[in-house]
Design an enzyme around this catalytic site. Structure first.
Site, PDB file in Angstrom:
ATOM      1  N   ARG A 241     122.485  40.691  16.571  1.00 52.52           N
ATOM      2  CA  ARG A 241     122.562  40.549  18.021  1.00 52.52           C
ATOM      3  C   ARG A 241     123.484  39.413  18.452  1.00 52.52           C
ATOM      4  O   ARG A 241     123.557  38.377  17.800  1.00 52.52           O
ATOM      5  CB  ARG A 241     121.158  40.312  18.597  1.00 52.52           C
ATOM      6  CG  ARG A 241     120.215  41.478  18.382  1.00 52.52           C
ATOM      7  CD  ARG A 241     118.790  41.140  18.786  1.00 52.52           C
ATOM      8  NE  ARG A 241     117.915  42.310  18.650  1.00 52.52           N
ATOM      9  CZ  ARG A 241     117.300  42.664  17.515  1.00 52.52           C
ATOM     10  NH1 ARG A 241     117.442  41.907  16.425  1.00 52.52           N
ATOM     11  NH2 ARG A 241     116.545  43.733  17.466  1.00 52.52           N
TER      12      ARG A 241
ATOM     13  N   HIS B 154     124.735  45.110  16.767  1.00 52.59           N
ATOM     14  CA  HIS B 154     125.429  45.830  15.691  1.00 52.59           C
ATOM     15  C   HIS B 154     126.796  46.368  16.113  1.00 52.59           C
ATOM     16  O   HIS B 154     127.171  47.494  15.766  1.00 52.59           O
ATOM     17  CB  HIS B 154     124.560  46.968  15.164  1.00 52.59           C
ATOM     18  CG  HIS B 154     123.333  46.501  14.431  1.00 52.59           C
ATOM     19  ND1 HIS B 154     123.266  45.309  13.754  1.00 52.59           N
ATOM     20  CD2 HIS B 154     122.114  47.088  14.258  1.00 52.59           C
ATOM     21  CE1 HIS B 154     122.080  45.164  13.194  1.00 52.59           C
ATOM     22  NE2 HIS B 154     121.355  46.224  13.498  1.00 52.59           N
TER      23      HIS B 154
ATOM     24  N   HIS C 194     123.106  48.690   6.486  1.00 58.53           N
ATOM     25  CA  HIS C 194     121.802  48.755   7.149  1.00 58.53           C
ATOM     26  C   HIS C 194     120.908  49.831   6.520  1.00 58.53           C
ATOM     27  O   HIS C 194     120.280  50.623   7.221  1.00 58.53           O
ATOM     28  CB  HIS C 194     121.998  49.036   8.634  1.00 58.53           C
ATOM     29  CG  HIS C 194     120.868  48.560   9.504  1.00 58.53           C
ATOM     30  ND1 HIS C 194     119.573  49.036   9.380  1.00 58.53           N
ATOM     31  CD2 HIS C 194     120.826  47.657  10.509  1.00 58.53           C
ATOM     32  CE1 HIS C 194     118.805  48.452  10.282  1.00 58.53           C
ATOM     33  NE2 HIS C 194     119.548  47.607  10.988  1.00 58.53           N
TER      34      HIS C 194
ATOM     35  N   TYR D   6     117.610  51.392   4.887  1.00 54.79           N
ATOM     36  CA  TYR D   6     116.161  51.196   4.916  1.00 54.79           C
ATOM     37  C   TYR D   6     115.621  51.655   3.564  1.00 54.79           C
ATOM     38  O   TYR D   6     115.909  52.768   3.122  1.00 54.79           O
ATOM     39  CB  TYR D   6     115.513  52.047   5.994  1.00 54.79           C
ATOM     40  CG  TYR D   6     115.730  51.637   7.421  1.00 54.79           C
ATOM     41  CD1 TYR D   6     114.657  51.279   8.234  1.00 54.79           C
ATOM     42  CD2 TYR D   6     116.999  51.653   7.984  1.00 54.79           C
ATOM     43  CE1 TYR D   6     114.842  50.938   9.558  1.00 54.79           C
ATOM     44  CE2 TYR D   6     117.195  51.312   9.316  1.00 54.79           C
ATOM     45  CZ  TYR D   6     116.114  50.957  10.092  1.00 54.79           C
ATOM     46  OH  TYR D   6     116.294  50.627  11.407  1.00 54.79           O
TER      47      TYR D   6
ATOM     48  N   ASP E  77     111.317  40.890  12.038  1.00 51.99           N
ATOM     49  CA  ASP E  77     112.674  41.255  12.438  1.00 51.99           C
ATOM     50  C   ASP E  77     113.444  39.959  12.633  1.00 51.99           C
ATOM     51  O   ASP E  77     113.852  39.613  13.739  1.00 51.99           O
ATOM     52  CB  ASP E  77     112.663  42.094  13.717  1.00 51.99           C
ATOM     53  CG  ASP E  77     114.007  42.741  13.995  1.00 51.99           C
ATOM     54  OD1 ASP E  77     114.930  42.613  13.160  1.00 51.99           O
ATOM     55  OD2 ASP E  77     114.158  43.380  15.058  1.00 51.99           O
TER      56      ASP E  77
ATOM     57  N   GLU F  66     119.160  43.040   5.283  1.00 55.87           N
ATOM     58  CA  GLU F  66     120.581  43.021   5.607  1.00 55.87           C
ATOM     59  C   GLU F  66     121.169  41.648   5.285  1.00 55.87           C
ATOM     60  O   GLU F  66     120.887  40.666   5.976  1.00 55.87           O
ATOM     61  CB  GLU F  66     120.779  43.341   7.086  1.00 55.87           C
ATOM     62  CG  GLU F  66     120.114  44.632   7.539  1.00 55.87           C
ATOM     63  CD  GLU F  66     119.724  44.580   9.005  1.00 55.87           C
ATOM     64  OE1 GLU F  66     120.635  44.427   9.854  1.00 55.87           O
ATOM     65  OE2 GLU F  66     118.514  44.659   9.310  1.00 55.87           O
TER      66      GLU F  66
END
Length: 384
Positions: free
Chosen positions: A116, A141, A214, A216, A286, A349
Site C-alpha cells: 500500500r 499493488h 503474491h 497464496y 496482514d 511476500e
C-alpha cells in the site's frame, strides 16, 4: 540504493539454502530430469494470446502463465511422495482477468509498487505523484492495472541442473501515475526442490520500485481448508504497526510479548483472535515484518503437520508481508473446484516496507537512472 551486483552469489546461496534444507529433512529424490513445455492458456478480449509454461524438476512441477506472471499451480510431494497443488489459483484465464484485481492477486507478480501507498500519493525530488485509489483510501499493488494485469514476454531457458522462465515487461512513463519508463524482468528458475525468483528493473527517470510475488500457500493442498494449524516461523524481531487503513504508522515495534512474535514456530491460528488492536485492524495477520540480519538469508518457514510439507523462504529483502487470507469470503472457486474461505491460504511476500516513500526512516525504494533494481527470493520445499 537498490543495486545488487551479485547474481552469481545469490544463485550459489539459493543452492546452499536448498542443500541445508534437504540435509535437515528426509530427501525427496527426483524421478526425472528437468523439462519445460508451453501451451496456450487462452486469449484476452483483444486477441492477445496468453501462454502457460510448465516447469518440472522431477521433484516439483510449476505452472506459470504470461498474464501477470502468475504462478498458477505448484505441485509438491508430501512425506509419502504424494504430490498436491499447494498454491491457490483459478482454473482459467477469465477468472484471473475478472476476479484477481481488485481481489486476491493469486500468484501474481506485483508492481510497480507492492503493498500500500497511503492515499495514493508520494513525493520524489520535490514533485508529488498521484496513483489510482483501488483499496480505499489507498493505492494497492501498483494500482488498478498493475503488473499483475499485464501480459509479459516469456523466454524459456535451461540452467546447469534446472529450467528457467524469464518474463519481461516495459512499463511506460506515467503508467498508473508512476514516473519513468521501467523495464522489468523476472526469472523463475526451478531446480530440484527449490524455486528461485530473480527480479530486475531499470528506469530512465527517478521512480520507486518494489516488486514481489503474491502466491497464496496451502501446504496441505489447495482447496483443503484452513492454514490455521500450520506452524509459522518468521526471522524477525520487529514489525511495522499499521493504522486502521492498514498503512504503517512509521513505528518499528518489537514483536516480543505480542501475537506478532513468530521467532519460534507457532500455529498460525493460536493467537489470531487475541485481543490485540493490530489483529483487529487486519482482521487477522496482514503486516510487514522487519527481517533480522542482512544479505541473502532465511526469512520464514511454514510447516504443515498433516502432510509433512515444509516451505522455507530466503531473501535479500528487508521485509516480508504475512497475510493470513483474512478477506477470502467463499465467493471464489479455485483450481480444485472448492471455494476459498477465510484462512484457506497464506501469503508471504518478500518486499521493501509498505508506504516506504512516505516514511524517511524506512529503507528507500527509489530507483534512479543508471541503477539496477535487483532482488531475489528462493522457495525451498522439503518434508518432515
Amino acid at each position: 540504493m537498490l543495486t545488487r551486483p551479485f547474481k552469481a552469489r545469490l544463485v550459489c546461496l539459493a543452492a546452499m539454502v536448498g542443500l541445508l534444507t534437504s540435509l535437515s529433512t528426509p530427501a525427496v529424490e527426483a524421478a526425472s530430469k528437468s523439462d519445460i513445455t508451453k501451451e496456450q492458456f487462452g486469449a484476452l478480449s483483444d486477441g492477445t494470446k496468453v501462454w502457460r509454461y510448465t516447469l518440472t524438476s522431477g521433484v516439483l512441477r510449476v505452472r506459470i502463465i504470461t498474464y501477470g506472471g502468475i504462478v498458477q499451480q505448484l505441485d509438491a510431494p508430501d512425506r509419502h511422495g504424494h504430490r498436491a497443488n499447494v498454491v491457490l489459483g483459478f482454473p482459467d484465464l477469465n477468472d484471473y482477468v475478472t476476479k484477481n484485481n481488485p481481489g486476491p492477486y493469486f500468484g501474481a507478480l506485483i508492481g510497480r509498487y507492492a503493498n500500500r501507498i497511503a492515499k495514493g500519493t508520494f513525493t520524489l525530488d520535490g514533485r508529488t505523484y498521484h496513483l489510482p485509489i483501488n483499496s480505499d483510501p489507498n493505492s494497492l499493488h501498483g494500482g488498478t492495472k498493475g503488473f499483475d494485469t499485464k501480459v509479459w514476454t516469456a523466454t524459456p531457458g535451461r540452467t546447469g541442473d534446472g529450467v528457467s522462465l524469464r518474463l519481461d515487461l516495459t512499463s511506460p512513463d506515467g503508467d498508473m501515475g508512476y514516473p519513468g519508463t521501467v523495464k522489468a524482468s523476472v526469472t523463475y528458475t526451478l531446480s530440484r526442490n527449490l524455486l528461485h525468483v530473480d527480479y530486475r528493473a531499470t528506469t530512465d527517470k527517478p521512480t520507486i520500485v518494489n516488486l514481489t510475488n503474491h502466491s497464496y500457500w496451502n501446504l496441505a493442498g489447495e482447496g483443503t481448508g484452513s492454514i490455521y494449524a500450520d506452524k509459522l516461523q518468521i526471522n524477525a524481531s520487529h514489525y511495522t504497526p499499521v493504522d486502521s487503513a492498514l498503512i504503517p504508522t512509521g513505528q518499528i515495534a518489537s514483536v516480543a510479548r505480542t501475537p506478532m512474535d513468530f521467532r519460534q514456530p507457532v500455529e498460525i491460528g493460536a493467537r489470531i483472535r487475541d485481543n490485540f488492536q493490530q489483529l483487529a485492524y487486519g482482521q487477522g495477520y496482514d503486516h510487514n515484518w522487519v527481517l533480522d540480519g542482512s544479505g541473502f538469508r532465511p526469512a520464514a518457514r511454514v510447516i504443515e503437520p498433516g502432510s509433512g510439507r515444509v516451505l522455507s523462504i530466503a531473501t535479500d529483502q528487508p521485509g516480508i508481508q504475512f497475510y493470513s487470507g483474512n478477506f477470502l469470503d467463499g465467493t471464489l472457486y479455485g483450481t480444485s473446484g472448492h471455494s476459498y474461505r477465510q484462512g484457506d491460504g497464506l501469503a508471504l511476500e518478500t518486499q521493501h516496507f509498505p508506504d516506504s516513500p512516505n516514511h524517511p526512516n524506512f529503507p528507500s525504494t527509489v530507483l534512479r537512472p543508471g541503477q539496477t533494481y535487483r532482488t531475489a527470493t528462493t522457495f525451498t520445499f522439503s518434508v518432515l
